[in-house]
Design an enzyme around this catalytic site. Structure first.
Site, mmCIF file in Angstrom:
data_model
loop_
_atom_site.group_PDB
_atom_site.id
_atom_site.type_symbol
_atom_site.label_atom_id
_atom_site.label_comp_id
_atom_site.label_asym_id
_atom_site.label_seq_id
_atom_site.Cartn_x
_atom_site.Cartn_y
_atom_site.Cartn_z
ATOM 1 N N THR A 175 93.721 25.857 26.996
ATOM 2 C CA THR A 175 94.938 26.629 26.741
ATOM 3 C C THR A 175 94.644 28.090 27.068
ATOM 4 O O THR A 175 93.531 28.438 27.460
ATOM 5 C CB THR A 175 95.375 26.508 25.267
ATOM 6 N N CYS A 176 95.637 28.960 26.863
ATOM 7 C CA CYS A 176 95.401 30.379 27.150
ATOM 8 C C CYS A 176 94.397 30.983 26.180
ATOM 9 O O CYS A 176 93.758 31.994 26.483
ATOM 10 C CB CYS A 176 96.716 31.154 27.102
#
Length: 418
Positions: free
Chosen positions: A49-50
């Protein structure tokens, strides 16, 4: 086999490094294929994910975390000396507990945020699609999803707004019984207003008006949420229709003034209006709060709500952590029982192979005319020697090394202390 997690996240690594080791959809496909075909990794899931990149895997006997870290560095062409200081490693129960904490939002940048669970589920689904998961890892993730559901059910960790957009919608829900019967005017069309629109849509809001300086930007929101689009100069005309007004623009001057609201209230016959101004500088004149039936909340008011809710989430997190500790311990109990079953099966198979081997030799001896008594005596002696060989060596080694506890365990195991 052993469970292992290696990864980096928002607390251990910079945005720059997180970007370098992130897995795009194309890279993820290649990475899962490499994991699946690895001689060192039995099963694995990649969460990217970020805010984090993590590899959850079951490694084969004798394989260390260094193998997986080296693979990650080589895959992304990142120097090991750059990657290593930001890497964290969890093994066995710590690995189980980490996954459960991640899925419950206990390890998130925003404590208790629910989006991470969907991201974990997608990571697992991607791994299954590429046949990269089996056995213990598959069971772990299935159990993890149950634990996350239990935490959401038994605690209120996700029930308090901790973002400005969500806090604005929570406030609207608290004041108006049903958003499905309310008309909401959104002023602006930026990222914050888009989040507000999504939360309103999730809450059942049916009538949405978007006012923006440029209609093109607002049209994107309108199509997504079936909203009406107006320009900023049209606000006075449409304001009387709105029960809730949420504004977030970059305007240097207020867009909605006291006089405009006063006129709208008259046309509404003084039905209440909620104004939520989340812009800095303000979009709505502070004097609006002086009007009867107009309720104005600023970004500072929302921040105090958010601060309170963060503290409430921290309290709920205590119970969530207790659930995670309990569930991770139970999962390790399942692993140990599974390992015991496998060991027992292997022990029985080895013993059976030994019996068959000796029996075949004895049958051959009998067939060749040897004395049956002698053949049976030799069979029993050889079988006894083979069965006691391993425990005998283990006891000798334990005694030699002064390992009293180990010696006691062996004695109990072979029935000497019964």
């Amino acid at each position: 086999m052993s469970l292992l997690v290696i990864g980096i996240n928002h607390t251990s690594a910079s945005v720059d490094l997180r970007e370098k080791v992130a897995f795009s959809p194309e890279k993820l496909t290649k990475a899962l294929d490499e994991l699946k075909n690895s001689d060192a990794i039995q099963s694995g899931v990649i969460l990217s994910t970020c805010n984090r990149t993590e590899i959850y895997c079951e490694v084969k006997h004798g394989i260390s975390s260094g193998y997986v870290i080296n693979w990650l560095a080589e895959f992304h062409h990142v120097a090991l000396e750059i990657l290593m200081p930001s890497i964290y490693i969890h093994e066995e129960q710590a690995a189980v507990k980490h996954l459960m904490r991640v899925s419950c939002g206990l390890d998130s940048l925003v404590l208790g945020e629910p989006q991470i669970l969907g991201q974990v589920k997608k990571a697992f689904a991607d791994a299954r699609e590429h046949n990269a998961v089996e056995g213990t890892i598959e069971k772990l993730f299935q159990q993890d999803f149950s634990v996350a559901k239990r935490v959401r059910t038994e605690t209120n960790i996700g029930g308090n707004a901790v973002s400005v957009a969500y806090a604005a919608c929570t406030l609207a829900r608290q004041i108006f019984e049903s958003l499905s019967d309310s008309t909401v005017l959104l002023v602006g069309a930026g990222e914050t207003i888009e989040l507000v629109a999504k939360h309103l849509d999730d809450s059942g809001c049916k009538r949405l008006i978007v006012a923006n300086r440029t209609r093109e930007r607002a049209m994107g929101l309108a199509e997504q949420f079936n909203a009406e689009v107006i320009s900023l100069p049209e606000i006075p005309e449409h304001l009387p229709k709105a029960d809730i007004i949420i504004s977030s623009t970059a305007s240097p001057l207020p867009i909605i003034g006291k006089g405009m609201v006063e006129s709208a209230l008259k046309l509404r016959k003084h039905q209440p209006m909620l104004f939520v101004d989340i812009a800095v500088p303000r979009d709505i004149e502070g004097e609006v709060a002086e009007l009867n039936d107009a309720y104005l909340y600023s970004v500072d008011d929302l921040q105090s709500i958010i601060d309170h809710n963060i503290e409430q989430r921290k309290i709920e997190a205590i119970q969530a952590e207790a659930i995670v500790s309990e569930e991770s311990a139970e999962f390790m109990t399942w692993i140990r029982s599974r390992q015991a079953v496998n060991s027992i099966r292997q022990y029985r198979e080895n013993s059976e192979a030994m019996r068959i081997e000796l029996l075949q030799k004895s049958m051959q001896a009998l067939a060749s005319g040897q004395n049956p008594e002698k053949v049976l005596a030799e069979l029993s002696n050889k079988l006894t020697n083979k069965l006691i060989h391993a425990p005998t060596l283990a006891m000798q080694q334990a005694a030699k090394n002064g390992e009293t506890e180990k010696l006691t365990v062996i004695r109990t195991t072979i029935g000497l202390d019964n």
